[in-house]
Design a protein around this motif. Sequence first.
Motif, PDB file in Angstrom:
ATOM      1  N   LEU A 131       0.861  -1.497  -0.078  1.00  0.00           N
ATOM      2  CA  LEU A 131       0.019  -0.238   0.375  1.00  0.00           C
ATOM      3  C   LEU A 131       0.544   1.272   0.084  1.00  0.00           C
ATOM      4  O   LEU A 131       0.706   2.184   0.534  1.00  0.00           O
ATOM      5  CB  LEU A 131      -1.304   0.161   1.140  1.00  0.00           C
ATOM      6  CG  LEU A 131      -1.800  -1.192   1.379  1.00  0.00           C
ATOM      7  CD1 LEU A 131      -2.792  -1.011   2.658  1.00  0.00           C
ATOM      8  CD2 LEU A 131      -2.929  -1.492  -0.205  1.00  0.00           C
ATOM      9  N   GLY A 132       1.915   1.684  -1.154  1.00  0.00           N
ATOM     10  CA  GLY A 132       3.054   2.258  -1.293  1.00  0.00           C
ATOM     11  C   GLY A 132       3.549   2.854   0.018  1.00  0.00           C
ATOM     12  O   GLY A 132       4.509   2.983  -0.461  1.00  0.00           O
ATOM     13  N   LEU A 133       4.036   2.028   0.676  1.00  0.00           N
ATOM     14  CA  LEU A 133       5.645   1.277   1.722  1.00  0.00           C
ATOM     15  C   LEU A 133       5.612   0.494   1.460  1.00  0.00           C
ATOM     16  O   LEU A 133       5.418  -0.687   1.246  1.00  0.00           O
ATOM     17  CB  LEU A 133       4.574   1.353   3.065  1.00  0.00           C
ATOM     18  CG  LEU A 133       3.757   2.684   4.011  1.00  0.00           C
ATOM     19  CD1 LEU A 133       3.144   2.336   5.206  1.00  0.00           C
ATOM     20  CD2 LEU A 133       4.659   4.084   3.982  1.00  0.00           C
ATOM     21  N   THR A 134       7.654   0.581   1.166  1.00  0.00           N
ATOM     22  CA  THR A 134       8.568  -0.086   1.773  1.00  0.00           C
ATOM     23  C   THR A 134       8.400  -0.762   2.854  1.00  0.00           C
ATOM     24  O   THR A 134       9.158  -0.069   3.110  1.00  0.00           O
ATOM     25  CB  THR A 134       9.464   0.314   0.311  1.00  0.00           C
ATOM     26  OG1 THR A 134       8.525   0.461  -1.123  1.00  0.00           O
ATOM     27  CG2 THR A 134      10.540  -0.533   0.297  1.00  0.00           C
ATOM     28  N   MET A 135       8.431  -1.872   2.716  1.00  0.00           N
ATOM     29  CA  MET A 135       8.997  -2.381   4.355  1.00  0.00           C
ATOM     30  C   MET A 135      10.192  -3.704   3.671  1.00  0.00           C
ATOM     31  O   MET A 135       9.947  -4.158   2.882  1.00  0.00           O
ATOM     32  CB  MET A 135       8.139  -3.187   4.564  1.00  0.00           C
ATOM     33  CG  MET A 135       7.226  -4.003   4.334  1.00  0.00           C
ATOM     34  SD  MET A 135       5.541  -4.523   5.381  1.00  0.00           S
ATOM     35  CE  MET A 135       5.047  -3.076   5.347  1.00  0.00           C
ATOM     36  N   ASP A 136      10.721  -4.437   4.754  1.00  0.00           N
ATOM     37  CA  ASP A 136      12.048  -5.052   4.724  1.00  0.00           C
ATOM     38  C   ASP A 136      11.888  -5.893   5.412  1.00  0.00           C
ATOM     39  O   ASP A 136      11.118  -5.676   5.943  1.00  0.00           O
ATOM     40  CB  ASP A 136      13.520  -4.381   4.516  1.00  0.00           C
ATOM     41  CG  ASP A 136      13.789  -3.478   5.619  1.00  0.00           C
ATOM     42  OD1 ASP A 136      13.307  -4.570   6.939  1.00  0.00           O
ATOM     43  OD2 ASP A 136      14.547  -2.992   5.922  1.00  0.00           O
ATOM     44  N   SER A 137      12.363  -7.160   5.548  1.00  0.00           N
ATOM     45  CA  SER A 137      12.503  -8.047   6.838  1.00  0.00           C
ATOM     46  C   SER A 137      12.772  -7.217   7.895  1.00  0.00           C
ATOM     47  O   SER A 137      12.027  -8.132   9.245  1.00  0.00           O
ATOM     48  CB  SER A 137      13.400  -9.708   6.261  1.00  0.00           C
ATOM     49  OG  SER A 137      14.668  -8.962   6.273  1.00  0.00           O
ATOM     50  N   THR A 138      13.583  -6.617   8.295  1.00  0.00           N
ATOM     51  CA  THR A 138      13.701  -6.396   9.170  1.00  0.00           C
ATOM     52  C   THR A 138      13.293  -4.664   9.468  1.00  0.00           C
ATOM     53  O   THR A 138      12.965  -4.443  11.120  1.00  0.00           O
ATOM     54  CB  THR A 138      15.222  -6.077   9.569  1.00  0.00           C
ATOM     55  OG1 THR A 138      15.976  -4.953   8.929  1.00  0.00           O
ATOM     56  CG2 THR A 138      15.797  -7.051   9.890  1.00  0.00           C
TER      57      THR A 138
END
Length: 591
Positions: A383-390
């Motif tokens: 939803l427009g946010l780039t989230m990584d594994s940590t």
Amino acid sequence: MVSMNIDNLLISNPVTIANAFNTYFSSVARKLIQKLPENNHLAQKDPLINLNSNSKTPISSLRFKYTTTHEVNSVIQSLNIKDSYGYDEISSRILKISAPYILSPLTYIINKILSTGIFPERLKFSEIRPVHTKGLTTEFSNYRPISLLITFSKIIEKIIYKRLYNYLLKHDILVKEQFGFREGLSTDMATYALLNSVLTSLDKKYLIGGIFCDLQKAFDCVNHNIILAKLEFYGITGTANQLMRSYLENRFQRVVIKDDMHPLTASRWEKVEHGVPQGSVLGPLLFLIYINDLAQIIRNIARPILFADDTSIIISNGDTQEFKNTIETVMDIIINWFQNNLLSMNYEKTHFLQFLTKQRNRLNIQIIAPDSIIPNVNSTKFLGLTMDSTLSWKGHTCELSVKLNKACYAVRTIKSFMSLKALKTVNFSYFHLIMSYGVIFWGNSCASKDIFKIQKRMIIILTDTPGRDSCRHLFKQLQILTLPSQYIYSLLIFVVKNGDLFSFNSEVHNLHTRLKNDLHLPSTNLTLVQRGVLYSGSRIFNHLPLQIKNHSGNLKSFKRKLKNFLVEHALYTLDEFYQLTPSDWSYQICN
């Protein structure tokens, strides 16, 4: 219009191009459905089987109530004033001006539609404008269709929408896992649901990961017979169901293009066999009903989070083997559901992301899909946010930096031609709004410091201040919230709006302490969890001065007092906020 690649030939004739565009757009859904596995497409299982086993039929059915001239007039006045129009060439601007003269006959016509279940044929024609989005301008696949519907159709749809949506709410039909196109819900709510699930599982030292599905042209592939059958199951029967059928079927579209040589060129009309009308009022709601039962068959083993066609499944387990087994089971279920409902997953863009703490290593997980393997990734867009594994938010702030630096350059370029007041408006629209999106999730991360540096640079550009001077006083002067202040503001608005997600100390224990009216801080040792919305929101709310906290029951007043307070203090870090004491509340929050 540029030349287009048609059968490996570059064609420049506008009529030929318009017809080719129309054929391409109208056939996308059919081609996707034809690519589905034979055993699911030709010998399809009953798409209602999940409804019959997981849902309850409402005790009553929907009957559309007649409308009034007052309601029709309210709908007309709620339309945005636009000069664009459909094939009838009547814009919303013209319609609003004409409202007093057409209210009575229009009300009569709408009531006839509601009573007979027949949607007027002439209102089912839409014009398509192709808009280039990426890649070569000669390829049809690089264009997105923008649909222009008849304004009269939108009025009728809004009348129907209100009755249908109220019926779904009354009977609690839409699943709680669906956040898209629903009043009172937002991308922030969906993102909170996902991240809170992740943080809760990490705090318990569980394994957790998400399957992020990519659907191809989901709205365009909705099968009319399936959606009508689901509507009937949910109690939209008789005349109401007949009206939905009349609304969906026998729709036509044509493509209209414009170039320097030919002002307007229209294609022939082509019938639309699949999907809900793009740009319509009813289309999104019908899609929510179409996909509604997907969450019901998964929720017992995983956490589905839906935002319209954005489908994400969160899987969590304390045992490694059970974790892997659940992932396989969930993947089998969603593949079968999408195929049975004639929706196509893009397996190349569907992926799996395992969320981790620094103490845990990534598992080697292989998810098998038809003729492909679902890739494991280190980060994803949600939803427009780039989230990584940590959940470091480094990828998101990196992408955000590029956008905000471009905004700084644009403002620097135009500032000699504009007043400070106009520049503040530009800053708000092209910088501050972009910076503020999703800030409650990433605004207290270490990576947010880079964004704050860019914001200070923007303030320096706006005011022509030497670069090495402090600009804290400039934020106050311009009445602009610093990034840390914006984080606090957005987070506390979320807390106040969604009080049911938070608990007061008095609800957790019966001790009559001076902190009984404070929000309860969840017990956790993980810094990652403490940076989450639930913990940080509670802690920041508890530290507010009483003059603001006591107004939390009145959102408008709370917003005003909170913003005045944050503008006055122009916080540079979150620690500055926590270090404030009652004697430091220098600003009288009585405005």
